[in-house]
Design a protein around this motif. Structure first.
Motif, PDB file in Angstrom:
ATOM      1  N   TRP A  68       0.587  -1.439   0.422  1.00  0.00           N
ATOM      2  CA  TRP A  68       0.189  -0.272   0.319  1.00  0.00           C
ATOM      3  C   TRP A  68       0.428   0.921   0.029  1.00  0.00           C
ATOM      4  O   TRP A  68       1.623   1.239   1.041  1.00  0.00           O
ATOM      5  N   TYR A  69       0.801   2.483  -0.998  1.00  0.00           N
ATOM      6  CA  TYR A  69       1.802   3.328  -1.013  1.00  0.00           C
ATOM      7  C   TYR A  69       0.563   4.877  -0.400  1.00  0.00           C
ATOM      8  O   TYR A  69      -0.686   4.769  -1.467  1.00  0.00           O
ATOM      9  N   LYS A  70       1.545   5.524  -0.518  1.00  0.00           N
ATOM     10  CA  LYS A  70       1.165   6.835  -0.027  1.00  0.00           C
ATOM     11  C   LYS A  70       0.528   7.835  -1.285  1.00  0.00           C
ATOM     12  O   LYS A  70       1.286   6.773  -2.169  1.00  0.00           O
ATOM     13  N   SER A  71       0.678   9.412  -1.017  1.00  0.00           N
ATOM     14  CA  SER A  71      -0.213   9.955  -2.332  1.00  0.00           C
ATOM     15  C   SER A  71       0.995  10.206  -2.959  1.00  0.00           C
ATOM     16  O   SER A  71       1.726  10.669  -3.781  1.00  0.00           O
ATOM     17  N   ASP A  72       2.029  10.393  -1.993  1.00  0.00           N
ATOM     18  CA  ASP A  72       3.637  10.710  -2.104  1.00  0.00           C
ATOM     19  C   ASP A  72       4.359   9.426  -2.864  1.00  0.00           C
ATOM     20  O   ASP A  72       5.904   9.584  -4.011  1.00  0.00           O
ATOM     21  N   GLY A  73       3.980   8.342  -3.700  1.00  0.00           N
ATOM     22  CA  GLY A  73       4.762   7.271  -3.455  1.00  0.00           C
ATOM     23  C   GLY A  73       5.480   6.244  -3.031  1.00  0.00           C
ATOM     24  O   GLY A  73       6.174   5.598  -3.015  1.00  0.00           O
ATOM     25  N   GLU A  87      -5.464   7.925   2.444  1.00  0.00           N
ATOM     26  CA  GLU A  87      -6.163   7.618   0.535  1.00  0.00           C
ATOM     27  C   GLU A  87      -4.256   6.664   0.445  1.00  0.00           C
ATOM     28  O   GLU A  87      -3.342   7.206   0.196  1.00  0.00           O
ATOM     29  N   LEU A  88      -4.447   5.986   0.469  1.00  0.00           N
ATOM     30  CA  LEU A  88      -3.692   4.197   0.000  1.00  0.00           C
ATOM     31  C   LEU A  88      -4.273   4.063  -0.782  1.00  0.00           C
ATOM     32  O   LEU A  88      -4.944   3.256  -1.340  1.00  0.00           O
TER      33      LEU A  88
END
Length: 200
Positions: A68-73, A87-88
């Motif tokens: 699972w990745y955050k909005s910043d990558g 948001e992941l």
């Protein structure tokens, strides 16, 4: 008068305890949303300073789940506490399998394929061995079927036959009758001898 003071003190103490308890229960709550391919997969409510539970790992045929990745990558760490709405996004990568070609106990070639991709014929990887004809690539002592769709790793080994029987039938019949236990070099010498006798 003494009882009134004691009663008042108890009331104040009770009020403080209730106030602290209310403040603990009224911690701010954040929302953590999990998305897969732009669609909402799961939504969790998490109190400030708490950790969000890691959801069950999703599956997709022919792909590996990366996390699972955050909005910043950056990859989200489920050991970190939640301090804001998140948001992941779940990310997949195509599953890749390897076909290893082994010759004389050494890896000569590693070819990578995606799941379901056909291997195709390995015409460019036909090994040559002096005095022998190449029969094909084998997997678990069976001739490998290059028309299958690959769904796992394979390790292939070449198999040979002494010369080409269509060209050297007489020589091979004579050699095979008396070469048990001989070295490859000795067998080759016998084959050369028969050839020399035939064309002498």
């Amino acid at each position: 008068m003494k009882y009134i003071k004691v009663f008042s003190y108890c009331l104040v103490t009770l009020f403080i305890v209730l106030l602290v308890a209310c403040n603990k229960d009224d911690k701010k709550t954040f929302t953590v949303k999990f998305y897969l391919e732009d669609e909402l997969y799961l939504s969790e409510s998490v109190k400030d300073g708490k950790k969000v539970e890691k959801p069950e790992e999703p599956a997709k045929n022919g792909f590996v789940f990366d996390g699972w990745y955050k909005s910043d990558g950056s990859l989200f760490d489920f050991d970190e506490v939640v301090k804001e709405d998140l948001e992941l996004n779940g990310q997949f990568s195509a599953q890749i399998y390897n076909v290893k070609l082994i010759i004389d106990n050494e890896v000569q070639k590693v070819i990578s394929y995606y799941v379901g991709q056909e291997i195709g014929d390995l015409d460019n990887y036909k090994p040559k061995k002096e005095g022998y004809s190449f029969l094909g690539w084998y997997y678990n002592d069976e001739l490998f079927d290059f028309d299958i769709e690959i769904k796992k790793d394979y390790t292939l080994y070449p198999k040979y036959d002494i010369y080409n029987y269509e060209e050297t039938t007489l020589e091979n019949l004579k050699v095979l009758s008396c070469t048990k236990g001989m070295s490859e070099q000795a067998i080759l010498e016998i084959i050369r001898f028969w050839k020399e006798c035939e064309y002498a």
